[in-house]
Design a protein around this motif. Structure first.
Motif, PDB file in Angstrom:
ATOM      1  N   ARG A 184       0.822  -1.207   0.000  1.00 28.25           N
ATOM      2  CA  ARG A 184       0.000   0.000   0.000  1.00 28.25           C
ATOM      3  C   ARG A 184       0.859   1.261   0.000  1.00 28.25           C
ATOM      4  N   VAL A 185       1.898   1.287   0.815  1.00 34.83           N
ATOM      5  CA  VAL A 185       2.737   2.487   0.858  1.00 34.83           C
ATOM      6  C   VAL A 185       3.534   2.610  -0.435  1.00 34.83           C
ATOM      7  N   SER A 186       3.921   1.491  -1.029  1.00 36.85           N
ATOM      8  CA  SER A 186       4.616   1.538  -2.308  1.00 36.85           C
ATOM      9  C   SER A 186       3.702   2.114  -3.391  1.00 36.85           C
ATOM     10  N   ALA A 187       2.444   1.670  -3.394  1.00 31.03           N
ATOM     11  CA  ALA A 187       1.480   2.200  -4.356  1.00 31.03           C
ATOM     12  C   ALA A 187       1.230   3.686  -4.112  1.00 31.03           C
ATOM     13  N   PHE A 188       1.209   4.092  -2.845  1.00 34.03           N
ATOM     14  CA  PHE A 188       1.008   5.508  -2.524  1.00 34.03           C
ATOM     15  C   PHE A 188       2.165   6.336  -3.080  1.00 34.03           C
ATOM     16  N   ARG A 189       3.395   5.881  -2.858  1.00 31.26           N
ATOM     17  CA  ARG A 189       4.552   6.637  -3.345  1.00 31.26           C
ATOM     18  C   ARG A 189       4.519   6.748  -4.865  1.00 31.26           C
ATOM     19  N   GLU A 190       4.146   5.666  -5.535  1.00 38.75           N
ATOM     20  CA  GLU A 190       4.054   5.700  -6.992  1.00 38.75           C
ATOM     21  C   GLU A 190       2.977   6.683  -7.434  1.00 38.75           C
ATOM     22  N   ALA A 191       1.839   6.692  -6.716  1.00 37.52           N
ATOM     23  CA  ALA A 191       0.709   7.519  -7.134  1.00 37.52           C
ATOM     24  C   ALA A 191       0.972   9.009  -6.937  1.00 37.52           C
ATOM     25  N   VAL A 192       1.637   9.388  -5.830  1.00 38.15           N
ATOM     26  CA  VAL A 192       1.879  10.813  -5.601  1.00 38.15           C
ATOM     27  C   VAL A 192       3.024  11.318  -6.463  1.00 38.15           C
ATOM     28  N   GLY A 193       3.898  10.404  -6.907  1.00 38.48           N
ATOM     29  CA  GLY A 193       4.975  10.785  -7.802  1.00 38.48           C
ATOM     30  C   GLY A 193       6.188  11.341  -7.081  1.00 38.48           C
ATOM     31  N   SER A 194       7.263  11.421  -7.819  1.00 33.61           N
ATOM     32  CA  SER A 194       8.541  11.884  -7.270  1.00 33.61           C
ATOM     33  C   SER A 194       8.638  13.408  -7.429  1.00 33.61           C
ATOM     34  N   VAL A 235       8.826  12.298  -3.343  1.00 31.02           N
ATOM     35  CA  VAL A 235       7.869  12.019  -2.283  1.00 31.02           C
ATOM     36  C   VAL A 235       8.291  12.777  -1.024  1.00 31.02           C
ATOM     37  N   ASP A 236       7.362  13.491  -0.433  1.00 27.92           N
ATOM     38  CA  ASP A 236       7.617  14.170   0.845  1.00 27.92           C
ATOM     39  C   ASP A 236       7.508  13.112   1.949  1.00 27.92           C
ATOM     40  N   GLU A 237       8.660  12.587   2.385  1.00 27.18           N
ATOM     41  CA  GLU A 237       8.662  11.469   3.324  1.00 27.18           C
ATOM     42  C   GLU A 237       8.095  11.850   4.691  1.00 27.18           C
ATOM     43  N   GLU A 238       8.045  13.142   5.012  1.00 27.92           N
ATOM     44  CA  GLU A 238       7.428  13.555   6.278  1.00 27.92           C
ATOM     45  C   GLU A 238       5.927  13.288   6.281  1.00 27.92           C
ATOM     46  N   LEU A 239       5.354  13.091   5.092  1.00 30.66           N
ATOM     47  CA  LEU A 239       3.926  12.816   4.978  1.00 30.66           C
ATOM     48  C   LEU A 239       3.629  11.320   4.913  1.00 30.66           C
ATOM     49  N   VAL A 240       4.649  10.478   5.074  1.00 31.35           N
ATOM     50  CA  VAL A 240       4.467   9.021   5.119  1.00 31.35           C
ATOM     51  C   VAL A 240       4.832   8.571   6.529  1.00 31.35           C
ATOM     52  N   VAL A 241       3.817   8.222   7.321  1.00 28.63           N
ATOM     53  CA  VAL A 241       3.992   7.969   8.756  1.00 28.63           C
ATOM     54  C   VAL A 241       3.462   6.586   9.096  1.00 28.63           C
ATOM     55  N   ALA A 278      -1.151   9.528  13.988  1.00 26.20           N
ATOM     56  CA  ALA A 278      -2.068  10.468  13.346  1.00 26.20           C
ATOM     57  C   ALA A 278      -1.978  11.853  13.981  1.00 26.20           C
ATOM     58  N   SER A 279      -1.971  11.899  15.308  1.00 32.27           N
ATOM     59  CA  SER A 279      -1.900  13.174  16.002  1.00 32.27           C
ATOM     60  C   SER A 279      -0.591  13.898  15.705  1.00 32.27           C
ATOM     61  N   GLY A 280       0.504  13.143  15.722  1.00 29.88           N
ATOM     62  CA  GLY A 280       1.799  13.740  15.416  1.00 29.88           C
ATOM     63  C   GLY A 280       1.864  14.278  14.000  1.00 29.88           C
ATOM     64  N   LEU A 281       1.257  13.545  13.058  1.00 31.52           N
ATOM     65  CA  LEU A 281       1.238  13.981  11.663  1.00 31.52           C
ATOM     66  C   LEU A 281       0.469  15.300  11.517  1.00 31.52           C
ATOM     67  N   PHE A 282      -0.722  15.370  12.107  1.00 27.82           N
ATOM     68  CA  PHE A 282      -1.529  16.586  11.980  1.00 27.82           C
ATOM     69  C   PHE A 282      -0.822  17.796  12.595  1.00 27.82           C
ATOM     70  N   GLN A 283      -0.140  17.570  13.721  1.00 25.01           N
ATOM     71  CA  GLN A 283       0.496  18.699  14.406  1.00 25.01           C
ATOM     72  C   GLN A 283       1.797  19.129  13.738  1.00 25.01           C
ATOM     73  N   SER A 284       2.523  18.173  13.173  1.00 24.71           N
ATOM     74  CA  SER A 284       3.809  18.526  12.562  1.00 24.71           C
ATOM     75  C   SER A 284       3.653  19.071  11.146  1.00 24.71           C
ATOM     76  N   ARG A 285       2.542  18.699  10.489  1.00 27.12           N
ATOM     77  CA  ARG A 285       2.347  19.171   9.122  1.00 27.12           C
ATOM     78  C   ARG A 285       0.951  19.777   8.946  1.00 27.12           C
ATOM     79  N   PRO A 286       0.748  20.972   9.508  1.00 32.86           N
ATOM     80  CA  PRO A 286      -0.566  21.618   9.377  1.00 32.86           C
ATOM     81  C   PRO A 286      -0.892  22.009   7.947  1.00 32.86           C
ATOM     82  N   ASP A 287       0.107  21.929   7.047  1.00 31.25           N
ATOM     83  CA  ASP A 287      -0.127  22.280   5.646  1.00 31.25           C
ATOM     84  C   ASP A 287      -0.735  21.141   4.842  1.00 31.25           C
ATOM     85  N   LEU A 288      -0.791  19.914   5.407  1.00 23.50           N
ATOM     86  CA  LEU A 288      -1.379  18.816   4.633  1.00 23.50           C
ATOM     87  C   LEU A 288      -2.879  19.049   4.487  1.00 23.50           C
TER      88      LEU A 288
END
Length: 359
Positions: A226-236, A238-244, A257-267
């Motif tokens: 699933r994560v491999s398919a995600f990386r392929e789909a978003v394309g190069s 890849v912002d690895e900070e958005l893969v948690v 989830a909480s750490g992701l939302f707080q560290s990347r409010p721009d997502l």
């Protein structure tokens, strides 16, 4: 009559884990010191893994073993129900075990099923290929579902491992290591998988179409495809900070989830790789006062009953959990003497209210 030593007895006496004993006795990777200690303890306790293979060849007790990581996970419960339905129609009992996603516990349960001469096993694997070597080489019919066992990375293998001793060669259950020290390839085992790669790609394309560019992925154990398919789909790139990743527990999923939302409010959107992670994303968004879908859009892998009860209802990638279990049971009941074959079942993106246009 003196009780026969078990694989757990060998592990405790040698001061190693059950999975390590399984690797050593089946020709897998281990340091020379560990291999020597395990073999010495096995000989001292008169533990003979070959007896397992002899039992399977001479008699079968009937029944199917079923190992899943977590029975409280809705998907695995649906999957188990499918296995039970097929087994019931065939008049076969099912021995059910929960591994908690722990390779050591998984190895212990495999050893227990072998010792009970259960010769058919359906499993959602947690351990690497070495964990499954004793069962497959002993002649057990194994069908994997939802995922495949991970292959050990090259740095984990022991190129200097010595050839195994006579204990491992009894009755041909465990093949000796080749000269280069690596365990031989295991025979192929059939599998029943959902087309999760297509599902993830479809979800990312859908979010892209809504204008989302900063899309995150919440993953867990067994989500490699699933994560491999995600990386392929978003394309190069890849912002690895958005893969948690979480470790599999609900607490870990919530922390991720909480750490992701707080560290990347721009997502602006999140794809959760399973229903436990999706639940965590919903709870974390609520705790942080993030509005769905106005502030963040959510897509969850797995369609579970509570997904429609959320406010708003969750957009999901649905996989046929019960059908996967039924097909896995069909395979394990009918695969004797036939070439292994695998089944890939389709997924479906079900659009509900948790996704909206990027603002």
């Amino acid at each position: 009559m003196e009780k026969r030593a078990t694989i757990k007895d060998v592990a405790e006496a040698a001061g190693v884990g059950v999975a390590t004993v399984s690797r050593v006795l089946s020709g897998g990777s281990a340091s020379p010191q560990t291999r020597e200690r395990v073999l010495a303890v096995a000989a001292q306790l008169d533990y003979r893994p070959s007896a397992l293979g002899r039992n399977l060849r001479q008699r079968r007790t009937g029944g199917i073993g079923l190992l899943v990581p977590d029975l409280t996970d809705t998907f695995f419960a649906q999957f188990a129900e499918g296995v039970l339905a097929c087994a019931r129609s065939a008049g076969e009992p099912v021995v059910l075990g929960s591994t908690a996603g722990d390779p050591e516990q998984e190895a212990e349960l495999i050893g227990m099923l072998l010792e009970q001469s259960v010769d058919r096993l359906i499993a959602v694997p947690s351990g690497e290929e070495d964990t499954w070597a004793p069962a497959i080489r002993a002649g057990m019919t194994v069908v994997f579902a939802d995922r495949l066992p991970a292959r050990p990375s090259p740095e984990e293998e022991d190129p200097a491992a010595a050839a195994v001793g006579d204990l491992m060669l009894l009755d041909g259950v465990a093949a000796p290591l080749p000269a280069h020290g690596r365990a031989p390839e295991l025979p192929a085992a059939p599998s029943v998988l959902a087309d999760d790669r297509a599902g993830i790609r479809t979800a990312v394309r859908y979010l892209r179409g809504l204008g989302h560019r900063r899309i995150a992925f919440l993953g867990g154990p067994g989500h490699d495809r699933r994560v491999s398919a995600f990386r392929e789909a978003v394309g190069s790139p890849v912002d690895e900070e958005l893969v948690v990743f979480g470790t599999g527990s609900r607490d870990s999923a919530y922390a991720a989830a909480s750490g992701l939302f707080q560290s990347r409010p721009d997502l602006s959107a999140v794809v959760a790789g399973g229903n436990v992670l999706g639940e965590a994303a919903v709870l974390a968004a609520r705790e942080l006062d993030l509005r769905v879908p106005r502030d963040v859009s959510l897509v969850m892998y797995d369609d579970v009953p509570w997904a429609e009860l959320c406010s708003p209802p969750l957009t999901v990638i649905a996989q046929p959990g019960r059908d996967m279990g039924y097909r896995a049971a069909e395979l394990v009941l009918r695969s004797g003497g036939r070439r292994p074959r695998s089944v890939v079942l389709p997924t479906e993106l079900i659009v509900r209210g948790s996704c909206g246009p990027h603002r």
